[in-house]
Design a protein around this motif. Structure first.
Motif, PDB file in Angstrom:
ATOM      1  N   LEU A 129     -29.880  -3.148  49.716  1.00  0.00           N
ATOM      2  CA  LEU A 129     -29.451  -1.752  49.881  1.00  0.00           C
ATOM      3  C   LEU A 129     -28.284  -1.517  48.928  1.00  0.00           C
ATOM      4  CD1 LEU A 129     -29.494   0.887  51.812  1.00  0.00           C
ATOM      5  CD2 LEU A 129     -27.502  -0.193  52.870  1.00  0.00           C
ATOM      6  N   TRP A 130     -28.429  -0.527  48.060  1.00  0.00           N
ATOM      7  CA  TRP A 130     -27.353  -0.151  47.129  1.00  0.00           C
ATOM      8  C   TRP A 130     -26.803   1.175  47.600  1.00  0.00           C
ATOM      9  CZ3 TRP A 130     -26.715  -4.166  43.899  1.00  0.00           C
ATOM     10  CH2 TRP A 130     -27.815  -5.001  43.699  1.00  0.00           C
ATOM     11  N   TYR A 131     -25.492   1.283  47.708  1.00  0.00           N
ATOM     12  CA  TYR A 131     -24.960   2.540  48.229  1.00  0.00           C
ATOM     13  C   TYR A 131     -23.792   3.069  47.400  1.00  0.00           C
ATOM     14  CZ  TYR A 131     -21.688  -0.625  50.673  1.00  0.00           C
ATOM     15  OH  TYR A 131     -20.768  -1.604  50.985  1.00  0.00           O
ATOM     16  N   ASN A 132     -23.728   4.388  47.381  1.00  0.00           N
ATOM     17  CA  ASN A 132     -22.655   5.105  46.700  1.00  0.00           C
ATOM     18  C   ASN A 132     -21.449   5.067  47.637  1.00  0.00           C
ATOM     19  OD1 ASN A 132     -20.923   7.386  46.122  1.00  0.00           O
ATOM     20  ND2 ASN A 132     -22.512   8.135  44.716  1.00  0.00           N
ATOM     21  N   MET A 167     -19.831   8.423  48.746  1.00  0.00           N
ATOM     22  CA  MET A 167     -20.613   9.204  49.705  1.00  0.00           C
ATOM     23  C   MET A 167     -20.511   8.618  51.110  1.00  0.00           C
ATOM     24  SD  MET A 167     -23.980  10.338  47.575  1.00  0.00           S
ATOM     25  CE  MET A 167     -24.584  11.479  48.838  1.00  0.00           C
ATOM     26  N   PHE A 168     -20.450   7.297  51.194  1.00  0.00           N
ATOM     27  CA  PHE A 168     -20.264   6.667  52.505  1.00  0.00           C
ATOM     28  C   PHE A 168     -18.871   7.004  53.046  1.00  0.00           C
ATOM     29  CE2 PHE A 168     -23.339   2.858  53.396  1.00  0.00           C
ATOM     30  CZ  PHE A 168     -24.420   3.705  53.271  1.00  0.00           C
ATOM     31  N   ALA A 184     -25.798  16.290  58.292  1.00  0.00           N
ATOM     32  CA  ALA A 184     -24.945  17.393  58.738  1.00  0.00           C
ATOM     33  C   ALA A 184     -24.267  18.074  57.544  1.00  0.00           C
ATOM     34  CB  ALA A 184     -23.909  16.860  59.722  1.00  0.00           C
ATOM     35  N   LYS A 185     -24.137  17.341  56.468  1.00  0.00           N
ATOM     36  CA  LYS A 185     -23.533  17.918  55.250  1.00  0.00           C
ATOM     37  C   LYS A 185     -24.594  18.306  54.228  1.00  0.00           C
ATOM     38  CE  LYS A 185     -19.337  16.199  54.200  1.00  0.00           C
ATOM     39  NZ  LYS A 185     -18.469  15.347  53.441  1.00  0.00           N
ATOM     40  N   GLY A 186     -25.860  18.227  54.647  1.00  0.00           N
ATOM     41  CA  GLY A 186     -26.960  18.615  53.756  1.00  0.00           C
ATOM     42  C   GLY A 186     -27.283  17.583  52.695  1.00  0.00           C
ATOM     43  N   LEU A 187     -26.902  16.304  52.956  1.00  0.00           N
ATOM     44  CA  LEU A 187     -27.127  15.278  51.932  1.00  0.00           C
ATOM     45  C   LEU A 187     -28.157  14.254  52.393  1.00  0.00           C
ATOM     46  CD1 LEU A 187     -23.405  14.682  50.956  1.00  0.00           C
ATOM     47  CD2 LEU A 187     -25.176  15.684  49.487  1.00  0.00           C
ATOM     48  N   PRO A 188     -29.040  13.829  51.473  1.00  0.00           N
ATOM     49  CA  PRO A 188     -30.011  12.799  51.854  1.00  0.00           C
ATOM     50  C   PRO A 188     -29.390  11.409  51.892  1.00  0.00           C
ATOM     51  CG  PRO A 188     -30.540  13.702  49.685  1.00  0.00           C
ATOM     52  CD  PRO A 188     -29.262  14.342  50.122  1.00  0.00           C
ATOM     53  N   ASP A 221     -36.136   7.756  37.521  1.00  0.00           N
ATOM     54  CA  ASP A 221     -35.072   8.767  37.677  1.00  0.00           C
ATOM     55  C   ASP A 221     -34.202   8.551  38.913  1.00  0.00           C
ATOM     56  OD1 ASP A 221     -35.956  10.074  35.428  1.00  0.00           O
ATOM     57  OD2 ASP A 221     -37.404  11.283  36.547  1.00  0.00           O
ATOM     58  N   ILE A 222     -34.588   7.574  39.728  1.00  0.00           N
ATOM     59  CA  ILE A 222     -33.945   7.457  41.036  1.00  0.00           C
ATOM     60  C   ILE A 222     -32.468   7.062  40.934  1.00  0.00           C
ATOM     61  CG2 ILE A 222     -34.540   5.020  41.519  1.00  0.00           C
ATOM     62  CD1 ILE A 222     -34.834   7.919  43.990  1.00  0.00           C
ATOM     63  N   ASN A 223     -32.151   6.247  39.942  1.00  0.00           N
ATOM     64  CA  ASN A 223     -30.758   5.769  39.846  1.00  0.00           C
ATOM     65  C   ASN A 223     -29.783   6.903  39.566  1.00  0.00           C
ATOM     66  OD1 ASN A 223     -31.376   2.746  39.913  1.00  0.00           O
ATOM     67  ND2 ASN A 223     -32.725   3.515  38.289  1.00  0.00           N
ATOM     68  N   ASP A 224     -30.276   7.922  38.818  1.00  0.00           N
ATOM     69  CA  ASP A 224     -29.402   9.059  38.517  1.00  0.00           C
ATOM     70  C   ASP A 224     -28.980   9.792  39.784  1.00  0.00           C
ATOM     71  OD1 ASP A 224     -29.371   8.641  35.805  1.00  0.00           O
ATOM     72  OD2 ASP A 224     -31.216   9.799  35.480  1.00  0.00           O
ATOM     73  N   LEU A 225     -29.832   9.768  40.802  1.00  0.00           N
ATOM     74  CA  LEU A 225     -29.476  10.450  42.052  1.00  0.00           C
ATOM     75  C   LEU A 225     -28.313   9.741  42.739  1.00  0.00           C
ATOM     76  CD1 LEU A 225     -33.004  11.358  43.542  1.00  0.00           C
ATOM     77  CD2 LEU A 225     -31.532  12.692  42.030  1.00  0.00           C
ATOM     78  N   VAL A 226     -28.283   8.411  42.644  1.00  0.00           N
ATOM     79  CA  VAL A 226     -27.161   7.657  43.236  1.00  0.00           C
ATOM     80  C   VAL A 226     -25.898   7.905  42.422  1.00  0.00           C
ATOM     81  CG1 VAL A 226     -26.324   5.365  43.902  1.00  0.00           C
ATOM     82  CG2 VAL A 226     -28.764   5.838  43.951  1.00  0.00           C
ATOM     83  N   VAL A 227     -26.040   7.809  41.100  1.00  0.00           N
ATOM     84  CA  VAL A 227     -24.882   7.994  40.210  1.00  0.00           C
ATOM     85  C   VAL A 227     -24.302   9.396  40.385  1.00  0.00           C
ATOM     86  CG1 VAL A 227     -24.184   8.126  37.778  1.00  0.00           C
ATOM     87  CG2 VAL A 227     -25.756   6.331  38.525  1.00  0.00           C
ATOM     88  N   GLY A 228     -25.177  10.390  40.519  1.00  0.00           N
ATOM     89  CA  GLY A 228     -24.730  11.783  40.624  1.00  0.00           C
ATOM     90  C   GLY A 228     -24.314  12.194  42.024  1.00  0.00           C
ATOM     91  N   GLY A 229     -24.299  11.266  42.975  1.00  0.00           N
ATOM     92  CA  GLY A 229     -23.901  11.609  44.341  1.00  0.00           C
ATOM     93  C   GLY A 229     -24.911  12.512  45.038  1.00  0.00           C
ATOM     94  N   LYS A 230     -26.171  12.430  44.621  1.00  0.00           N
ATOM     95  CA  LYS A 230     -27.225  13.274  45.233  1.00  0.00           C
ATOM     96  C   LYS A 230     -27.924  12.565  46.396  1.00  0.00           C
ATOM     97  CE  LYS A 230     -27.348  16.804  42.174  1.00  0.00           C
ATOM     98  NZ  LYS A 230     -26.430  16.354  41.145  1.00  0.00           N
ATOM     99  N   VAL A 231     -27.921  11.252  46.377  1.00  0.00           N
ATOM    100  CA  VAL A 231     -28.410  10.458  47.516  1.00  0.00           C
ATOM    101  C   VAL A 231     -27.411   9.322  47.725  1.00  0.00           C
ATOM    102  CG1 VAL A 231     -30.868  10.941  47.043  1.00  0.00           C
ATOM    103  CG2 VAL A 231     -29.835   8.841  46.166  1.00  0.00           C
ATOM    104  N   ALA A 232     -27.281   8.911  49.002  1.00  0.00           N
ATOM    105  CA  ALA A 232     -26.230   7.919  49.283  1.00  0.00           C
ATOM    106  C   ALA A 232     -26.686   6.486  49.046  1.00  0.00           C
ATOM    107  CB  ALA A 232     -25.749   8.075  50.724  1.00  0.00           C
ATOM    108  N   THR A 233     -27.974   6.224  49.181  1.00  0.00           N
ATOM    109  CA  THR A 233     -28.454   4.836  49.042  1.00  0.00           C
ATOM    110  C   THR A 233     -29.803   4.787  48.336  1.00  0.00           C
ATOM    111  OG1 THR A 233     -29.837   4.738  51.048  1.00  0.00           O
ATOM    112  CG2 THR A 233     -27.496   4.305  51.355  1.00  0.00           C
ATOM    113  N   ILE A 234     -30.127   3.620  47.827  1.00  0.00           N
ATOM    114  CA  ILE A 234     -31.513   3.292  47.500  1.00  0.00           C
ATOM    115  C   ILE A 234     -31.748   1.844  47.937  1.00  0.00           C
ATOM    116  CG2 ILE A 234     -32.105   4.867  45.602  1.00  0.00           C
ATOM    117  CD1 ILE A 234     -31.267   2.717  43.626  1.00  0.00           C
ATOM    118  N   ILE A 235     -32.990   1.561  48.290  1.00  0.00           N
ATOM    119  CA  ILE A 235     -33.355   0.174  48.583  1.00  0.00           C
ATOM    120  C   ILE A 235     -34.233  -0.285  47.433  1.00  0.00           C
ATOM    121  CG2 ILE A 235     -34.672  -1.332  50.129  1.00  0.00           C
ATOM    122  CD1 ILE A 235     -33.618   0.412  52.456  1.00  0.00           C
TER     123      ILE A 235
END
Ligand code: GAL
Length: 490
Positions: free
Chosen positions: A225-228, A231-232, A256-260, A329-343
């Motif tokens: 699990l990789w996490y921003n 965002m955490f 609750a904050k509208g974030l995935p 493209d998934i890593n950009d979502l973590v870098v950009g603070g658009k998703v909090a984690t990827i597995i």
């Protein structure tokens, strides 16, 4: 003809069942799997029919490898730092090759290209007359989809590249070895001393009918699990979740904050199948997960149902557009603070570093602590290549200590060799190496280690349908059928 392959898989599962990589590592000192000379390739059925892969969207654009890379140097500094090593030196009586060397891979992302370039730089020092053609291809369905499709066409057309990236074990054996398209590598394993420095369990995975068929360059871990971190911490989370329930609690805070919570890239099969593999591991535990590929654990087991329910639930916490996002493209979502984690596997830090992003943490995927979901990338020798001498010298670089130490520093994986020096490695590598030696080992389905390739394709398709339809019962029926077709037996 099935028996030897099943024996190899059983050997791996038996070693893995011993509880940790120590079984692999201790076995590294064991005698060679096979010392049969390579002169007579084993006979094999002519037509093992691999499942067709989706055709690539665009023809590959080979590029000439970075001839400019200075001897022994590394191209681009990245967040993990730069690997420094004295230039590689040629062993006694080394015979440099001439002509061209074409290498296929799907390594086109940050970290991957630096790792590959490191091997090319070593190769160029040792073989200055060779023109290296880097035919790396991006994208496609599942990992390496485009490359695998082009490779299949070239192999069938008798126009193989000198060597190509492929997952150690089933992926190579089921697609090309059984069909008689590869050369066995016994002589090379003996001359390079690889029978002593690769763990025996890995050599077993590489082998079919007693011969090794490719050279492992690394060991990757898939269940991370990789996490921003920001965002955490923005939602008051300081520790990585240890269970799926804890994971969903964090997800609710983000929602609750509208974030995935979790980034998903399911424009084609593969990504969610990878995540679901880690859910199966957590729900079943190492032994029962391994049993899924031997017939000991049935795919209609209640625990598989539980895992599929968790998988479907996790999608409620994903980026809404996940069916149109591609793996690259998934890593950009973590870098950009658009998703909090990827597995994802541990090719991820190299990609994140290459984007100048360091504010991430890692932990085993929820419920996966103490279990190492492994895979290995390797290179083999197709029969009848245009420049066999150049190809053999490439394989020597892939298996060398100098090559593996630099390559894996950038790739995020750990060397397949047991004699590698970890002194210059990052904290992530060091933690992975520690886990590799102490965890229970299980093979990755999606990355070609667990089961025959036809099952992998069926599994990825079933989970892709689950991701889009969320029909757990239908997904489980498809998996039961896939396991029946694969004829898993203890
Ligand atoms: C895996 C491969 C890794 C990395 C990853 C990227 O299948 O083993 O080396 O390339 O795909 O998606």
């Amino acid at each position: 003809m099935e028996t030897p392959r099943l024996t190899n898989r059983r050997d791996f599962l038996r070693l893995a069942a011993l509880g940790s990589a120590t079984a692999f590592l201790a076995a590294a000192c064991a005698p060679a799997v096979s010392t049969t000379p390579a002169a007579a390739p084993t006979t094999a059925p002519a037509a093992a029919a691999p499942k067709p892969t989706t055709a690539p969207a665009a023809a590959a654009q080979p590029t000439t490898a970075p001839a400019a890379a200075a001897p022994g140097a590394t191209p681009t500094p990245i967040g993990g730092g730069k690997f420094s090593a004295p230039p590689v030196t040629a062993p006694a009586e080394y015979k440099p090759a001439t002509g061209k060397l074409e290498i296929f891979s799907w390594w086109t992302s940050g970290g991957e290209t630096e790792a590959l370039d490191y091997l090319y730089a070593d190769y160029k020092v040792l073989n200055p007359q060779v023109e290296v053609i880097n035919s790396a291809m991006t994208g496609g369905t599942a990992s390496g989809g485009n490359m695998k499709a082009v490779l299949q066409t070239r192999m069938l057309g008798g126009d193989a590249p000198e060597s190509f990236q492929i997952h150690l074990g089933h992926e190579l054996i089921d697609n090309h070895v059984i069909a008689g398209r590869m050369e066995p590598l016994d002589e090379l394993y003996a001359s390079e001393g690889w029978n002593k420095v690769f763990p025996k369990g890995l050599i077993d995975i590489a082998s079919y009918q007693g011969h090794p068929w490719s050279v492992p360059v690394n060991i990757h871990r898939a269940n991370v699990l990789w996490y921003n971190k920001k965002m955490f911490s923005d939602v008051g989370v300081t520790d990585a979740p240890k269970t799926w329930d804890e994971f969903f609690v964090i997800g609710d805070k983000l929602k609750a904050k509208g974030l995935p919570l979790i980034g998903v890239a399911e424009s084609g099969p593969g990504f969610w199948a990878h995540v679901t593999e880690t859910i199966l591991i957590s729900t079943l535990g190492a032994d029962a997960y391994r049993g899924l590929f031997t017939g000991a654990t049935k795919w209609d087991d209640k625990r598989v149902t539980d895992a599929l329910n968790t998988s479907a639930k996790a999608l409620d916490y994903a980026n809404k557009d996940f069916t149109s996002v591609s793996w690259g493209d998934i890593n950009d979502l973590v870098v950009g603070g658009k998703v909090a984690t990827i597995i994802q596997g541990d090719w991820t830090p190299g990609v994140l570093w290459s984007k100048g992003f360091n504010d991430f943490g890692w932990a085993p995927a929820p419920g996966n602590a103490g279990i190492y979901d492994m895979l290995s990338d390797s290179f083999g020798l197709p029969k009848g290549v245009k420049n066999r001498d150049a190809a053999v010298n490439w394989l020597k670089v892939c298996g060398s200590k100098h090559g593996q130490e630099g390559f894996n520093f950038y790739k995020g994986s750990i060397p397949a060799r047991t004699d590698a020096d970890f002194g210059k490695y990052t904290d992530y590598h060091k933690s992975a190496s520690k886990d590799w030696q102490s965890n229970q080992l299980v093979p990755s389905i999606v990355h070609g280690a667990a089961a025959k390739d036809s099952f992998n394709v069926d599994y990825q398709t079933a989970i892709n349908v689950l991701a889009t339809k969320k029909d757990v019962a239908a997904a489980q029926s498809a998996l039961v059928k896939a396991a029946k077709d694969a004829d898993f037996k203890a």
